[in-house]
Motif scaffolding. Structure first.
Motif, short mmCIF file in Angstrom:
data_model
loop_
_atom_site.label_atom_id
_atom_site.label_comp_id
_atom_site.label_asym_id
_atom_site.label_seq_id
_atom_site.Cartn_x
_atom_site.Cartn_y
_atom_site.Cartn_z
N SER A 207 3.43 2.12 -39.09
CA SER A 207 3.19 0.81 -39.70
C SER A 207 3.72 -0.33 -38.85
O SER A 207 3.54 -1.50 -39.19
CB SER A 207 3.85 0.75 -41.08
OG SER A 207 5.27 0.76 -40.95
N SER A 209 6.97 -0.68 -38.14
CA SER A 209 8.36 -0.98 -38.51
C SER A 209 9.32 -0.38 -37.49
O SER A 209 9.05 0.69 -36.91
CB SER A 209 8.66 -0.42 -39.91
OG SER A 209 7.85 -1.05 -40.88
N ASN A 262 2.88 1.73 -31.20
CA ASN A 262 2.76 1.25 -32.58
C ASN A 262 3.23 -0.20 -32.73
O ASN A 262 3.00 -0.81 -33.78
CB ASN A 262 3.56 2.13 -33.53
CG ASN A 262 3.00 3.53 -33.64
OD1 ASN A 262 1.79 3.73 -33.48
ND2 ASN A 262 3.85 4.52 -33.91
N LYS A 295 4.70 6.69 -41.54
CA LYS A 295 5.44 5.52 -41.98
C LYS A 295 6.75 5.99 -42.58
O LYS A 295 6.78 6.75 -43.54
CB LYS A 295 4.62 4.74 -43.03
CG LYS A 295 5.33 3.46 -43.53
CD LYS A 295 4.44 2.73 -44.50
CE LYS A 295 5.13 1.46 -45.00
NZ LYS A 295 4.28 0.71 -45.96
#
Length: 296
Positions: A207, A209, A262, A295
C-alpha cells in the motif's frame, strides 16, 4: 508536380537536408526532384514529384519535413542572437560559469533529445512541435517559403515559445541545483553525526506504507516519531520527511530498503541513496521482502 518552393540567400543547411529527404523517400520508392536555380546570391529550390504519385498526404509530409529543417535554422539564429541576452537579463543571478552549462541544456531542449523522457524534455518537445506547426502553417499559405522573409517577419511570433522552453529548463536546473545542495548538506550532517543504529530496515508494503525495524526485527517507527515530537515538528511533518530526519539524526551504519518499488515517493529512495551512498542497500529477496507483497 510542384510540392514546395523554397527561397533563401547565401549558404544554408537546406540543400544537404533536402538531399537527405530525397534519399529517405527514394527508400520508400517515391522519387522526388530537387531543382535549384541561383540569381546572384538568392537560391530558388523547387521540390517536385511525378503527377501520378502526387497527393495531399505526400505534400503535407514534405511541408512538415521542410518545416523541421527551417526549425533548425531558427534555433541556430535564436542561439546566436537571443539566448545569451535572455539568460543574462532574465536570470541575472546566475553565475557566469553557469551560463555555458545552461546554454548547452537549452540547446539540447530546443533540438529535442528523444532519449530523454522526463517531464522537462516532454514539455520542450511539445513546444518544439508547436513551433514547427507554426512554420508549417506559414508554408501552407502559398506552398512556398522565403526563409529570410520568414525570419524577418515571423521570428517574433516564435520567441514566446522559445522563452517558455528556456524558462522550463532554467527552472529544472535551479530545482536540481537546490536538491544537490540539500543532499550535500545532509551528507555533511551524516558524516559528523555519531551513529546510533548499526542496521536499519525500511520496509515499504504493497500500500506504500513505511515500516522501520532494527536488526532484530523490532519496530522502531515510534522512536523516530517521538524524537520529532520532542522537537515540536510532528504536527507538520509528513512521513517521508520524518524518515529522512530520523535517518540523519540516527545516522545508521547500514540502511536496507525492502519493497522500494512500492514507494510512491521515488525521490525519498533516491535521497537516501545519494546521502548514505554505499551504506544504503536496495534489497529484493529476503524474508522481510515478503512483507512488501502484502499490506502490513
Amino acid at each position: 508536380m510542384l510540392l514546395l518552393k523554397i527561397i533563401y540567400e547565401g549558404d544554408s543547411i537546406i540543400v544537404d537536408e533536402l538531399q537527405e529527404l530525397k534519399g529517405y523517400y527514394k527508400d520508400k520508392n517515391i522519387v522526388l526532384g530537387i531543382c535549384e536555380s541561383i540569381d546572384e546570391n538568392t537560391h530558388f529550390i523547387k521540390i517536385l514529384c511525378d503527377d501520378d504519385i502526387y497527393n495531399e498526404k505526400l505534400k503535407s509530409a514534405i511541408q512538415l519535413r521542410v518545416s523541421t529543417i527551417l526549425y533548425k535554422i531558427v534555433v541556430s539564429i535564436f542561439k546566436d542572437k537571443e539566448l545569451y541576452e535572455i539568460l543574462t537579463d532574465s536570470y541575472f543571478f546566475l553565475r557566469s560559469d553557469e551560463i555555458p552549462e545552461l546554454s548547452d541544456k537549452i540547446i539540447k531542449g530546443l533540438n529535442g533529445d528523444e532519449n530523454i523522457k522526463d517531464e522537462t524534455s516532454i514539455y520542450c518537445l511539445n513546444r518544439q512541435n508547436n513551433i514547427i506547426e507554426k512554420i508549417k502553417e506559414c508554408i501552407e499559405e502559398k506552398d512556398e517559403i522565403n526563409v529570410e522573409g520568414f525570419i524577418r517577419f515571423r521570428m517574433k511570433e516564435l520567441l514566446g515559445d522559445f522563452q517558455s522552453i528556456v524558462d522550463k529548463i532554467v527552472e529544472t536546473y535551479l530545482v536540481e541545483k537546490e536538491y544537490n545542495e540539500f543532499v550535500k548538506l545532509l551528507k555533511y550532517f551524516v558524516e559528523v553525526q555519531e551513529s546510533k543504529i548499526d542496521e536499519l530496515h525500511i520496509i515499504i508494503d504493497s500500500s506504500g506504507s513505511y515500516h522501520l525495524e532494527n536488526r532484530e526485527g523490532k519496530d522502531i517507527m515510534d522512536e523516530f516519531v517521538n524524537e520529532l515530537l520532542d522537537c515540536k515538528m510532528g504536527s507538520t511533518i509528513n512521513v517521508e520527511d520524518m524518515i529522512i530526519s530520523g535517518l540523519i539524526t540516527n545516522a545508521p551504519q547500514k540502511i536496507i530498503i525492502h519493497g522500494a518499488e512500492n514507494s510512491s515517493n521515488k525521490e525519498l529512495i533516491e535521497t537516501i541513496k545519494n546521502v548514505f551512498l554505499d551504506r544504503a542497500i536496495i534489497c529484493s529477496g529476503c524474508s522481510r521482502c515478503v512483507k512488501t507483497k502484502i499490506k502490513i
